[in-house]
Enzyme design. Sequence first.
Site, PDB file in Angstrom:
ATOM      1  N   SER A 136       0.833  -1.199   0.000  1.00  0.00           N
ATOM      2  CA  SER A 136       0.000   0.000   0.000  1.00  0.00           C
ATOM      3  C   SER A 136       0.867   1.247   0.000  1.00  0.00           C
ATOM      4  O   SER A 136       1.987   1.252   0.537  1.00  0.00           O
ATOM      5  CB  SER A 136      -0.898   0.001   1.249  1.00  0.00           C
ATOM      6  OG  SER A 136      -1.524   1.255   1.423  1.00  0.00           O
ATOM      7  N   TYR A 161      -2.293  -0.318  10.031  1.00  0.00           N
ATOM      8  CA  TYR A 161      -2.488  -0.878   8.692  1.00  0.00           C
ATOM      9  C   TYR A 161      -1.203  -0.755   7.879  1.00  0.00           C
ATOM     10  O   TYR A 161      -0.724  -1.718   7.271  1.00  0.00           O
ATOM     11  CB  TYR A 161      -3.644  -0.169   7.985  1.00  0.00           C
ATOM     12  CG  TYR A 161      -3.769  -0.530   6.524  1.00  0.00           C
ATOM     13  CD1 TYR A 161      -4.226  -1.790   6.139  1.00  0.00           C
ATOM     14  CD2 TYR A 161      -3.431   0.382   5.520  1.00  0.00           C
ATOM     15  CE1 TYR A 161      -4.336  -2.130   4.798  1.00  0.00           C
ATOM     16  CE2 TYR A 161      -3.539   0.051   4.182  1.00  0.00           C
ATOM     17  CZ  TYR A 161      -3.991  -1.203   3.830  1.00  0.00           C
ATOM     18  OH  TYR A 161      -4.095  -1.546   2.501  1.00  0.00           O
TER      19      TYR A 161
END
Length: 334
Positions: A136, A161
């Site tokens: 990501s 995350y």
Amino acid sequence: MNLKPVDCKKTYLVTGAAGFIGMHLSKKLLEMGCKVIGYDNLNDYYDVTLKDSRLNILNKYENFTFHKADLTDKEYLAKLFAENKINVVINLAAQAGVRYSIENPDAYIQSNIVGFLNILEMCRHHQVDHLLYASSSSVYGANKKIPFSTEDRVDNPVSLYAATKKSNELMAHTYSHLYKIPTTGLRFFTVYGPYGRPDMAYFSFTKAIMEGKPIKIFNNGDMYRDFTYIDDIVNGVTKLIENSAALKNKELPYKIYNIGNNKPVKLIDFIQAIEHALGKKAIKEFYPMQPGDVYQTYADISDLINDVGFKPDTPIQEGIKRFVNWYIRYIYSK
């Protein structure tokens, strides 16, 4: 660029197949004539009926099979790999969402760390040709240097995350080093489009504007995102699947790529694109920056261009128009 086409004699395992990117990528591979095994736990992080709708699209293809299971179920995974000759794994399954990781950290450790370790172990023991996995843009944290390059240090994540995604990259590096497993990390930049995730801002903005409800705009709309249309993401990943032979021949068969539009858009301008596509103005409420958010994302995609000759090119206005048309047909007309 002398890339071989995707080899449809191989079997592709796509985890997170009922997810946004997973469905679109699986569909692309199936349209090419490839055999795809889908894997997803169909959790209720967001509306499961949307995941079911994506699966319904994939189930129309004869060369698609689906397994409802969790990546943390190592026994199920082992049985799946033992019963099928899986050549390429595309691991897109993960607990998504930056803000949700602040509320429910356990879900991220289980899915993104334990689940990914299980995938690595399967690849190790079953000699897969190539593992591609979702990372990501969030790994860049509050990086001030732009555009974000895969050469940049990413040691300061600002959300759990992001920390789990950086961990995935480190784990993959270790397995590539120890066991010569070819691994490709995919740092996706703010993906949007039809069948997208309802927890993403563009989806909730569209819903609120259609319903005449106010939208929450953080940092007064003064944030930039490298919004990337789903077709560009899928085409980029497909090119990187084709690049597996080149990766396998390297001494350390490990590589990370940014897949982004390479053109950051100001949040307030993005909202205006939605307004234009809907033909309706938003009721705007302005809020300060949220914990875990970053001011700007901007992908340096020079490696993607140099290695596989691909550059995302969908303009934001066109991508948003396609999404809004889908939203009105699929969501609003029901």
